[in-house]
Design a protein around this motif. Structure first.
Motif, mmCIF file in Angstrom:
data_model
loop_
_atom_site.group_PDB
_atom_site.id
_atom_site.type_symbol
_atom_site.label_atom_id
_atom_site.label_comp_id
_atom_site.label_asym_id
_atom_site.label_seq_id
_atom_site.Cartn_x
_atom_site.Cartn_y
_atom_site.Cartn_z
ATOM 1 N N LEU A 100 0.831 -1.208 0.000
ATOM 2 C CA LEU A 100 0.000 0.000 0.000
ATOM 3 C C LEU A 100 0.862 1.254 0.000
ATOM 4 C CD1 LEU A 100 -2.919 -0.837 2.475
ATOM 5 C CD2 LEU A 100 -3.044 -0.555 0.000
ATOM 6 N N SER A 101 1.955 1.223 0.736
ATOM 7 C CA SER A 101 2.836 2.397 0.770
ATOM 8 C C SER A 101 3.439 2.689 -0.595
ATOM 9 C CB SER A 101 3.944 2.200 1.805
ATOM 10 O OG SER A 101 4.853 1.189 1.397
ATOM 11 N N LEU A 102 3.595 1.645 -1.427
ATOM 12 C CA LEU A 102 4.094 1.843 -2.788
ATOM 13 C C LEU A 102 2.967 2.213 -3.746
ATOM 14 C CD1 LEU A 102 6.490 -1.247 -3.013
ATOM 15 C CD2 LEU A 102 7.143 1.125 -2.632
ATOM 16 N N GLY A 103 1.778 1.640 -3.536
ATOM 17 C CA GLY A 103 0.676 1.866 -4.454
ATOM 18 C C GLY A 103 -0.044 3.185 -4.263
ATOM 19 N N ILE A 104 -0.058 3.719 -3.049
ATOM 20 C CA ILE A 104 -0.794 4.963 -2.785
ATOM 21 C C ILE A 104 -0.252 6.135 -3.610
ATOM 22 C CG2 ILE A 104 -1.181 6.721 -1.005
ATOM 23 C CD1 ILE A 104 -1.745 4.451 0.946
ATOM 24 N N PRO A 105 1.067 6.382 -3.668
ATOM 25 C CA PRO A 105 1.544 7.494 -4.512
ATOM 26 C C PRO A 105 1.195 7.318 -5.983
ATOM 27 C CG PRO A 105 3.258 6.808 -2.987
ATOM 28 C CD PRO A 105 2.179 5.782 -2.907
ATOM 29 N N ILE A 106 1.302 6.094 -6.505
ATOM 30 C CA ILE A 106 0.963 5.863 -7.912
ATOM 31 C C ILE A 106 -0.523 6.093 -8.146
ATOM 32 C CG2 ILE A 106 0.894 4.113 -9.733
ATOM 33 C CD1 ILE A 106 3.387 2.888 -8.524
ATOM 34 N N GLY A 107 -1.356 5.597 -7.230
ATOM 35 C CA GLY A 107 -2.795 5.821 -7.358
ATOM 36 C C GLY A 107 -3.153 7.292 -7.315
ATOM 37 N N LEU A 108 -2.525 8.033 -6.409
ATOM 38 C CA LEU A 108 -2.788 9.473 -6.319
ATOM 39 C C LEU A 108 -2.354 10.182 -7.591
ATOM 40 C CD1 LEU A 108 -3.617 11.957 -4.608
ATOM 41 C CD2 LEU A 108 -1.256 12.025 -3.765
ATOM 42 N N MET A 109 -1.180 9.840 -8.100
ATOM 43 C CA MET A 109 -0.674 10.475 -9.314
ATOM 44 C C MET A 109 -1.622 10.253 -10.489
ATOM 45 S SD MET A 109 1.818 12.106 -10.982
ATOM 46 C CE MET A 109 3.452 11.942 -10.249
ATOM 47 N N LEU A 110 -1.981 9.004 -10.736
ATOM 48 C CA LEU A 110 -2.823 8.708 -11.889
ATOM 49 C C LEU A 110 -4.256 9.194 -11.683
ATOM 50 C CD1 LEU A 110 -1.616 5.179 -13.014
ATOM 51 C CD2 LEU A 110 -1.085 7.410 -13.976
ATOM 52 N N GLY A 111 -4.723 9.192 -10.440
ATOM 53 C CA GLY A 111 -6.071 9.707 -10.187
ATOM 54 C C GLY A 111 -6.190 11.172 -10.561
ATOM 55 N N ILE A 112 -5.256 11.992 -10.096
ATOM 56 C CA ILE A 112 -5.280 13.424 -10.408
ATOM 57 C C ILE A 112 -4.996 13.658 -11.885
ATOM 58 C CG2 ILE A 112 -4.180 15.647 -9.923
ATOM 59 C CD1 ILE A 112 -3.594 14.598 -7.103
ATOM 60 N N LEU A 113 -4.011 12.966 -12.409
ATOM 61 C CA LEU A 113 -3.612 13.181 -13.801
ATOM 62 C C LEU A 113 -4.749 12.831 -14.768
ATOM 63 C CD1 LEU A 113 -0.178 12.406 -15.311
ATOM 64 C CD2 LEU A 113 -2.208 11.738 -16.561
ATOM 65 N N LEU A 114 -5.385 11.690 -14.573
ATOM 66 C CA LEU A 114 -6.453 11.279 -15.486
ATOM 67 C C LEU A 114 -7.687 12.168 -15.340
ATOM 68 C CD1 LEU A 114 -6.140 7.387 -15.207
ATOM 69 C CD2 LEU A 114 -5.350 8.875 -17.061
ATOM 70 N N ALA A 115 -7.936 12.648 -14.124
ATOM 71 C CA ALA A 115 -9.076 13.547 -13.925
ATOM 72 C C ALA A 115 -8.873 14.860 -14.677
ATOM 73 C CB ALA A 115 -9.278 13.810 -12.433
ATOM 74 N N PHE A 116 -7.709 15.471 -14.545
ATOM 75 C CA PHE A 116 -7.458 16.754 -15.210
ATOM 76 C C PHE A 116 -7.209 16.560 -16.706
ATOM 77 C CE2 PHE A 116 -7.350 18.395 -11.031
ATOM 78 C CZ PHE A 116 -7.563 19.754 -11.133
ATOM 79 N N ARG A 117 -6.726 15.405 -17.093
ATOM 80 C CA ARG A 117 -6.604 15.131 -18.524
ATOM 81 C C ARG A 117 -7.988 15.084 -19.175
ATOM 82 N NH1 ARG A 117 -3.602 12.892 -22.575
ATOM 83 N NH2 ARG A 117 -4.669 11.356 -23.874
ATOM 84 N N ARG A 118 -8.944 14.480 -18.468
ATOM 85 C CA ARG A 118 -10.308 14.450 -18.998
ATOM 86 C C ARG A 118 -10.886 15.854 -19.102
ATOM 87 N NH1 ARG A 118 -15.444 11.127 -16.349
ATOM 88 N NH2 ARG A 118 -17.078 12.246 -17.507
ATOM 89 N N LEU A 119 -10.627 16.668 -18.065
ATOM 90 C CA LEU A 119 -11.108 18.054 -18.121
ATOM 91 C C LEU A 119 -10.481 18.806 -19.287
ATOM 92 C CD1 LEU A 119 -10.999 19.064 -14.331
ATOM 93 C CD2 LEU A 119 -13.035 18.574 -15.697
ATOM 94 N N ALA A 120 -9.195 18.556 -19.551
ATOM 95 C CA ALA A 120 -8.490 19.284 -20.612
ATOM 96 C C ALA A 120 -8.937 18.825 -21.996
ATOM 97 C CB ALA A 120 -6.980 19.101 -20.453
ATOM 98 N N THR A 121 -9.044 17.516 -22.204
ATOM 99 C CA THR A 121 -9.377 17.021 -23.546
ATOM 100 C C THR A 121 -10.844 17.250 -23.908
ATOM 101 O OG1 THR A 121 -9.725 14.812 -22.579
ATOM 102 C CG2 THR A 121 -7.565 15.276 -23.534
ATOM 103 N N SER A 122 -11.700 17.408 -22.900
ATOM 104 C CA SER A 122 -13.113 17.696 -23.177
ATOM 105 C C SER A 122 -13.421 19.190 -23.180
ATOM 106 C CB SER A 122 -13.994 16.997 -22.127
ATOM 107 O OG SER A 122 -13.737 17.523 -20.838
ATOM 108 N N SER A 123 -12.383 20.033 -23.065
ATOM 109 C CA SER A 123 -12.503 21.505 -23.062
ATOM 110 C C SER A 123 -13.203 22.037 -21.817
ATOM 111 C CB SER A 123 -13.246 21.999 -24.310
ATOM 112 O OG SER A 123 -12.546 21.624 -25.483
ATOM 113 N N GLU A 124 -13.490 21.173 -20.830
ATOM 114 C CA GLU A 124 -14.098 21.666 -19.589
ATOM 115 C C GLU A 124 -13.127 22.557 -18.828
ATOM 116 O OE1 GLU A 124 -16.801 18.632 -17.456
ATOM 117 O OE2 GLU A 124 -15.391 17.402 -18.603
ATOM 118 N N LEU A 125 -11.841 22.258 -18.929
ATOM 119 C CA LEU A 125 -10.851 23.078 -18.245
ATOM 120 C C LEU A 125 -10.843 24.500 -18.801
ATOM 121 C CD1 LEU A 125 -8.628 23.078 -16.097
ATOM 122 C CD2 LEU A 125 -7.014 22.365 -17.852
#
Length: 402
Positions: free
Chosen positions: A64-89
């Motif tokens: 979990l100590s190894l997976g939590i940073p990766i999960g946080l990184m991809l969670g934020i990145l994919l969320a804002f990537r969706r906002l950017a590619t859909s022009s919502e950003l």
């Protein structure tokens, strides 16, 4: 009572699901990879299968100590990537929402998960690691019944040998048993039985092997011929092999909590090598947790592709950066533990450089018009992809038509 604004709830949902999915997937991959090796180890040592699950349970905090940073990184990145590619950003920025305002939920997640990770690496993982090492010790020493291996002759003490053909129900039911014991007077007892089971006694140093449907041969210098006895049930006392106690927790720096590491690192009565290792591991854990506070900056900077582009280079690069930072920290910890560099400098100088890179990347995206921190890499990747597509088209045209 103030309610959470709708935009924050929306961003929180966008982050949550990919973050949880990534965390579960990464933990499962790590567990599966380790499970195969543990099954092989337990089978080699002859231990019960249930030990594998207990050992894996004690490894979950580490994973979990190894997976939590990766999960946080991809969670934020994919969320804002969706906002950017859909022009919502662009819409959100057009109505006056700055990147600083949009960072509220990413940092809410980052702070909460950093606190959770601090609890894991600082207090939960050391005890889990000690329990894991204890199970390994018990397997090797035979304290879990592993000293009796199926299909092999096993010495129990100095004067008893045993062999079993099959073991079922995690050692509770035995089949095809052979036992031979001798004493100092030259007497010997040999027994074969179709089945049997171990039973506990009031004496902690002795157990009873209850044999069923077998033959017992008693040999003695006093007997002209050995005595043979056929039995349906026969109880045979077996002395347990002497097993040394497992060491106390703290035999390795990974088994110490963060406060204990700090105390050992400052204790002048401890050997220099022990103090260096404790200090290095202390700073390693703190840096790993502090790195999580930089993840939102990097994730947002890498989430936004160039205009009129759907490049996913940022997703790949984010994982590379996070893994590289982790490996640099491990190398720095090793250097600090060996005394080549002061642990404080070995761990915190790379962290400060990484922090400077993260802040620059975020500033470029958030405050520089048209800023793209990995713009050059995006252009190189786009040209490379274009050339690959052209080469594939060329080879397709060259292929003869059947």
């Amino acid at each position: 009572m103030n309610k959470i604004p709708a935009i924050d709830r929306y961003i929180a949902r966008l982050i949550f699901f990919p973050m949880i999915g990534t965390l579960i997937l990464s933990a499962m991959l790590l567990v599966l990879e380790k499970m195969l090796r543990l099954f092989d180890f337990v089978a080699t040592e002859g231990g019960p299968v249930s030990v594998v699950w207990r050992m894996l349970a004690n490894l979950i905090p580490e994973y979990l100590s190894l997976g939590i940073p990766i999960g946080l990184m991809l969670g934020i990145l994919l969320a804002f990537r969706r906002l950017a590619t859909s022009s919502e950003l662009d819409v959100l920025k057009g109505v006056g929402m700055s990147f600083g305002r949009l960072m509220r939920m990413p940092y809410a997640y980052a702070i909460a998960l950093a606190a959770l990770n601090l609890a894991i690496v600082g207090f939960i993982q050391p005890y889990a690691r000690y329990a894991y090492e204890g199970l390994q010790f018990e397997l090797r020493s035979g304290a879990l019944g592993a000293s009796i291996k199926v299909g092999e002759f096993t010495k129990l003490g100095d004067r008893m040998t045993m062999r079993i053909e099959e073991s079922h129900d995690e050692g509770r039911s035995l089949r095809g048993i052979f036992v031979r014991g001798e004493n100092k007077d030259g007497q010997a007892v040999s027994a074969t039985a179709a089945g049997g089971q171990f039973l506990a006694t009031d004496d902690p140093d002795t157990i009873i092997l209850r044999l069923t449907r077998g033959v017992l041969i008693h040999e003695s210098p006093k007997f002209p011929v050995p005595r043979v006895l056929t039995f349906d049930n026969h109880d045979l006392p077996i002395p347990l092999p002497q097993i040394e106690s497992f060491r106390l927790r703290g035999g390795a720096d990974r088994e110490l909590t963060i406060p204990e590491l700090f105390v050992v690192g400052k204790d002048e009565n401890e050997p220099l090598q022990t103090r260096l290792e404790s200090r290095a591991n202390f700073h390693f854990r703190i840096v790993e947790v502090a790195t999580m506070l930089l993840i939102p900056l990097i994730a947002i900077a890498l989430a936004i592709p160039p205009k009129r582009s759907t490049s996913s280079l940022g997703v790949f690069l984010s994982i590379v950066m996070l893994v590289t930072q982790h490996k640099i920290n491990q190398y720095a910890e090793d250097m600090g533990a060996r005394g080549a560099v002061d642990p404080l400098l070995a761990l915190w100088v790379p962290f400060l450089l990484f922090a400077a890179l993260a802040i620059w990347m975020y500033y470029t995206v958030a405050h520089v018009p048209g800023g793209q921190p990995i713009g050059a890499l995006e252009r190189v990747a786009a040209k490379a992809a274009q050339k690959i597509r052209a080469a594939l088209s060329f080879f397709q045209r060259k292929q003869p038509v059947s």
